[in-house]
Write a protein that holds these residues in place. Sequence first.
Motif, PDB file in Angstrom:
ATOM      1  N   TYR B 226      -8.025  37.210  21.952  1.00  0.00           N
ATOM      2  CA  TYR B 226      -7.693  35.795  22.176  1.00  0.00           C
ATOM      3  C   TYR B 226      -7.733  35.078  20.828  1.00  0.00           C
ATOM      4  O   TYR B 226      -8.774  35.075  20.163  1.00  0.00           O
ATOM      5  CB  TYR B 226      -8.736  35.135  23.087  1.00  0.00           C
ATOM      6  CG  TYR B 226      -8.773  35.609  24.519  1.00  0.00           C
ATOM      7  CD1 TYR B 226      -7.776  35.246  25.426  1.00  0.00           C
ATOM      8  CD2 TYR B 226      -9.834  36.380  24.982  1.00  0.00           C
ATOM      9  CE1 TYR B 226      -7.844  35.657  26.758  1.00  0.00           C
ATOM     10  CE2 TYR B 226      -9.901  36.792  26.311  1.00  0.00           C
ATOM     11  CZ  TYR B 226      -8.908  36.428  27.191  1.00  0.00           C
ATOM     12  OH  TYR B 226      -8.970  36.828  28.506  1.00  0.00           O
ATOM     13  N   TYR B 227      -6.603  34.475  20.449  1.00  0.00           N
ATOM     14  CA  TYR B 227      -6.542  33.646  19.245  1.00  0.00           C
ATOM     15  C   TYR B 227      -6.309  32.207  19.692  1.00  0.00           C
ATOM     16  O   TYR B 227      -5.180  31.838  20.028  1.00  0.00           O
ATOM     17  CB  TYR B 227      -5.388  34.074  18.337  1.00  0.00           C
ATOM     18  CG  TYR B 227      -5.494  35.499  17.840  1.00  0.00           C
ATOM     19  CD1 TYR B 227      -6.311  35.822  16.757  1.00  0.00           C
ATOM     20  CD2 TYR B 227      -4.749  36.514  18.437  1.00  0.00           C
ATOM     21  CE1 TYR B 227      -6.393  37.139  16.294  1.00  0.00           C
ATOM     22  CE2 TYR B 227      -4.836  37.822  17.985  1.00  0.00           C
ATOM     23  CZ  TYR B 227      -5.653  38.131  16.912  1.00  0.00           C
ATOM     24  OH  TYR B 227      -5.739  39.416  16.464  1.00  0.00           O
ATOM     25  N   ASN B 229      -6.078  29.558  18.106  1.00  0.00           N
ATOM     26  CA  ASN B 229      -5.288  28.714  17.205  1.00  0.00           C
ATOM     27  C   ASN B 229      -3.945  29.329  16.882  1.00  0.00           C
ATOM     28  O   ASN B 229      -3.839  30.533  16.682  1.00  0.00           O
ATOM     29  CB  ASN B 229      -6.069  28.473  15.905  1.00  0.00           C
ATOM     30  CG  ASN B 229      -7.294  27.638  16.161  1.00  0.00           C
ATOM     31  OD1 ASN B 229      -7.197  26.488  16.576  1.00  0.00           O
ATOM     32  ND2 ASN B 229      -8.467  28.239  15.959  1.00  0.00           N
ATOM     33  N   ASN B 232      -4.027  30.170  12.665  1.00  0.00           N
ATOM     34  CA  ASN B 232      -4.976  31.060  11.993  1.00  0.00           C
ATOM     35  C   ASN B 232      -5.810  31.801  13.032  1.00  0.00           C
ATOM     36  O   ASN B 232      -5.696  31.537  14.232  1.00  0.00           O
ATOM     37  CB  ASN B 232      -5.872  30.265  11.031  1.00  0.00           C
ATOM     38  CG  ASN B 232      -6.697  29.244  11.789  1.00  0.00           C
ATOM     39  OD1 ASN B 232      -7.508  29.591  12.655  1.00  0.00           O
ATOM     40  ND2 ASN B 232      -6.479  27.966  11.495  1.00  0.00           N
ATOM     41  N   ASP B 233      -6.626  32.728  12.547  1.00  0.00           N
ATOM     42  CA  ASP B 233      -7.357  33.599  13.475  1.00  0.00           C
ATOM     43  C   ASP B 233      -8.772  33.121  13.775  1.00  0.00           C
ATOM     44  O   ASP B 233      -9.564  33.873  14.357  1.00  0.00           O
ATOM     45  CB  ASP B 233      -7.420  35.025  12.901  1.00  0.00           C
ATOM     46  CG  ASP B 233      -6.038  35.671  12.870  1.00  0.00           C
ATOM     47  OD1 ASP B 233      -5.076  35.031  13.355  1.00  0.00           O
ATOM     48  OD2 ASP B 233      -5.930  36.798  12.365  1.00  0.00           O
ATOM     49  N   SER B 234      -9.081  31.888  13.404  1.00  0.00           N
ATOM     50  CA  SER B 234     -10.460  31.444  13.641  1.00  0.00           C
ATOM     51  C   SER B 234     -10.749  31.379  15.134  1.00  0.00           C
ATOM     52  O   SER B 234      -9.879  31.037  15.939  1.00  0.00           O
ATOM     53  CB  SER B 234     -10.701  30.069  12.991  1.00  0.00           C
ATOM     54  OG  SER B 234      -9.961  29.088  13.661  1.00  0.00           O
ATOM     55  N   ALA B 236     -11.369  33.848  17.065  1.00  0.00           N
ATOM     56  CA  ALA B 236     -10.824  34.967  17.845  1.00  0.00           C
ATOM     57  C   ALA B 236     -11.931  35.755  18.536  1.00  0.00           C
ATOM     58  O   ALA B 236     -13.030  35.892  18.002  1.00  0.00           O
ATOM     59  CB  ALA B 236     -10.025  35.883  16.920  1.00  0.00           C
ATOM     60  N   ASN B 338      -3.748  30.518  24.205  1.00  0.00           N
ATOM     61  CA  ASN B 338      -4.079  31.370  23.058  1.00  0.00           C
ATOM     62  C   ASN B 338      -2.792  31.999  22.567  1.00  0.00           C
ATOM     63  O   ASN B 338      -1.852  32.231  23.331  1.00  0.00           O
ATOM     64  CB  ASN B 338      -5.159  32.382  23.428  1.00  0.00           C
ATOM     65  CG  ASN B 338      -4.743  33.323  24.532  1.00  0.00           C
ATOM     66  OD1 ASN B 338      -4.305  34.435  24.285  1.00  0.00           O
ATOM     67  ND2 ASN B 338      -4.845  32.871  25.803  1.00  0.00           N
ATOM     68  N   ARG B 339      -2.754  32.266  21.262  1.00  0.00           N
ATOM     69  CA  ARG B 339      -1.488  32.551  20.570  1.00  0.00           C
ATOM     70  C   ARG B 339      -0.730  33.736  21.138  1.00  0.00           C
ATOM     71  O   ARG B 339       0.500  33.759  21.135  1.00  0.00           O
ATOM     72  CB  ARG B 339      -1.784  32.772  19.089  1.00  0.00           C
ATOM     73  CG  ARG B 339      -0.585  32.764  18.206  1.00  0.00           C
ATOM     74  CD  ARG B 339      -1.013  32.742  16.743  1.00  0.00           C
ATOM     75  NE  ARG B 339      -1.466  34.037  16.267  1.00  0.00           N
ATOM     76  CZ  ARG B 339      -2.560  34.216  15.532  1.00  0.00           C
ATOM     77  NH1 ARG B 339      -3.338  33.194  15.217  1.00  0.00           N
ATOM     78  NH2 ARG B 339      -2.898  35.422  15.113  1.00  0.00           N
TER      79      ARG B 339
END
Lengths: 355, 355
Positions: B226-227, B229, B232-234, B236, B338-339
């Motif tokens: 789950y991303y 953002n 960016n990958d913060s 996750a 999530n992305r």
Amino acid sequence: MSNPQDRLHQPTLTTHGIQPENQETPISFLSTNAMSSELFFKRNHFSYPTLTYSNYWLPINGLVSTPKVFSLQEIVKLPSKTIKVALECAGNKRSLFEPKTFGDQWGKGAISQGFWTGVPLTTLLEATGMNANAKEILFEGYDKGKRTDLNNEYSYSRSLPLEKALDPDTIIAYEYNSQPIPFKHGYPLRLIVPNWYGMASVKWIKQISLISSEFKGPYQSVDYVYYPNKENDSGAFPVTTVNVNSTIQQPVDRDIMNTGTHVIKGIAWTGTGKISKVEVSTDQGETWFDAFHEPPNGSYGWSSWTFEWSVYEPGEYTLMSKATDSFGRTQPLEPFWNRKGYGYHAIDQVHVKIE
Amino acid sequence: MSNPQDRLHQPTLTTHGIQPENQETPISFLSTNAMSSELFFKRNHFSYPTLTYSNYWLPINGLVSTPKVFSLQEIVKLPSKTIKVALECAGNKRSLFEPKTFGDQWGKGAISQGFWTGVPLTTLLEATGMNANAKEILFEGYDKGKRTDLNNEYSYSRSLPLEKALDPDTIIAYEYNSQPIPFKHGYPLRLIVPNWYGMASVKWIKQISLISSEFKGPYQSVDYVYYPNKENDSGAFPVTTVNVNSTIQQPVDRDIMNTGTHVIKGIAWTGTGKISKVEVSTDQGETWFDAFHEPPNGSYGWSSWTFEWSVYEPGEYTLMSKATDSFGRTQPLEPFWNRKGYGYHAIDQVHVKIE
């Protein structure tokens, strides 16, 4: 285990309803030159009818000189023609309308094509003769049932104006791709009306009647009417000729792809004249390039087209296709919204991500 | 013509991709108690692997006391268990996210259930023994290929933490609904991990390895994460346990129906505990009523539920379903975007028009 069949990839129809049965063609995954009846979309208003082959006759009555009842044997002995026709449901792409409209949420696959063989309607009418006051020809199907908005039971019936009915390519078909028409697609006899949306091509024909007035059945005066307004019926007009249209088959929406060269492929079709141009944009409509498309070949089928796209910059892209026909009709950027969701033909779009 | 088969309504899988093959279950049109393998959704990362039954062995190696290679004959002779499991793809309902995310646009049908028979993984590990420093168990499938975002070829491989791997219901399955697992669903051996999203249930198992570190393969550290953002990958975190969820099967979205009484039906499921409540709203979430749902029965299958709705006022309605499980988890009104579009489990919605 080692049966290679196990590994075959077999797209099948996508189901929108089963009672009645409504299923669309997996249009993105077609090899366009071989469109089997198994992949032909199904659009039904009612349960499948009950009719028996042994008992089948086709009456032509009403404003004719000599009413006749044709046997199938008589019909198949008459001079026939075979025409390639793309049949498109008037609701094709309905799911793309915003705001959404009610009814089956067809994607891009309520269109199919193949070779239909049959007798021109004119040939049959030469045998019966026509009275001078005949204005329309009414086709009644064996399929019937109730509607949610009306109380009585209705047969699926629609009329054609004389000039369309007498077009030499309006045929009473009995074969699809050189085989008897599959039962679910109208066996034994189905009307095929090239260039009109599919609702005109009445299946399981029960009788043909010549009439002197405008037919007002619900599949002509309630459904299959463009209602431009959500709240009232002002400006309503009937659904007839197919709009100029195109569909991107590959890639599919939201695909993730590599940088490099990709073939964008699709189909284009129209109800007036021939496809004369297919353009593709890979920058959300800023710039357009001609795609390579099949030359007009005298058929009512779709044109397949391809466009080679080289992309080296990762990111998100909107791919678009826009068809133009020999009458100069072209696809609009915005769809023509109408309450029942017919005739969607805005420029096609697919969003992809390049990694 | 009079063949009644002709009139059968047969929903089939809906195709999202054919290379690799990705197809979803026609979830709205299931009779939920008989879920044949033909209607089981297919989610592949690569082309189907090549492997031969006659040659098939299952090695268990790494941090074990005695590495072993099991024959299929050995495995089927061990004590087996049969468990009913609903497998849900982590991407189920991805198409409902707004803004849209990339990847296959699964509708509500990337979930299927049936009876899996196999040997608990613990039984096999008792035969090999486990070293004290073993932390994860790694499962490698025979399916492999390239990814768009990386250069090397990868096998489809995923690990489980020890406590999940040693759950007595984590099984090495060889039968689905009392038949050998169909090739496309992982024959001859497939891992089944109840309560986790389907990506954990590795198909076509090639080998099982006990390892001392956290496995970082791309199907665990790039995908199935789950991303929260877009840019960016913060924040996750990995996709593991199935969210509490429900789906309205009937009516389908944008159906047009009569006034009167209708049965709203659907399914509900969760990865923690049991479904304890299913609520239905017919007024866009203003008021909620308890639906009748199957009692918990010790299985990992879904609960079917029904709700009788009487409606006398024509108009447009939003129907909603909301499931709660025995851990008090419940479906949120808004999805957790999530992305990569995993784990959609917002309250389910269907819009209908009453005439």
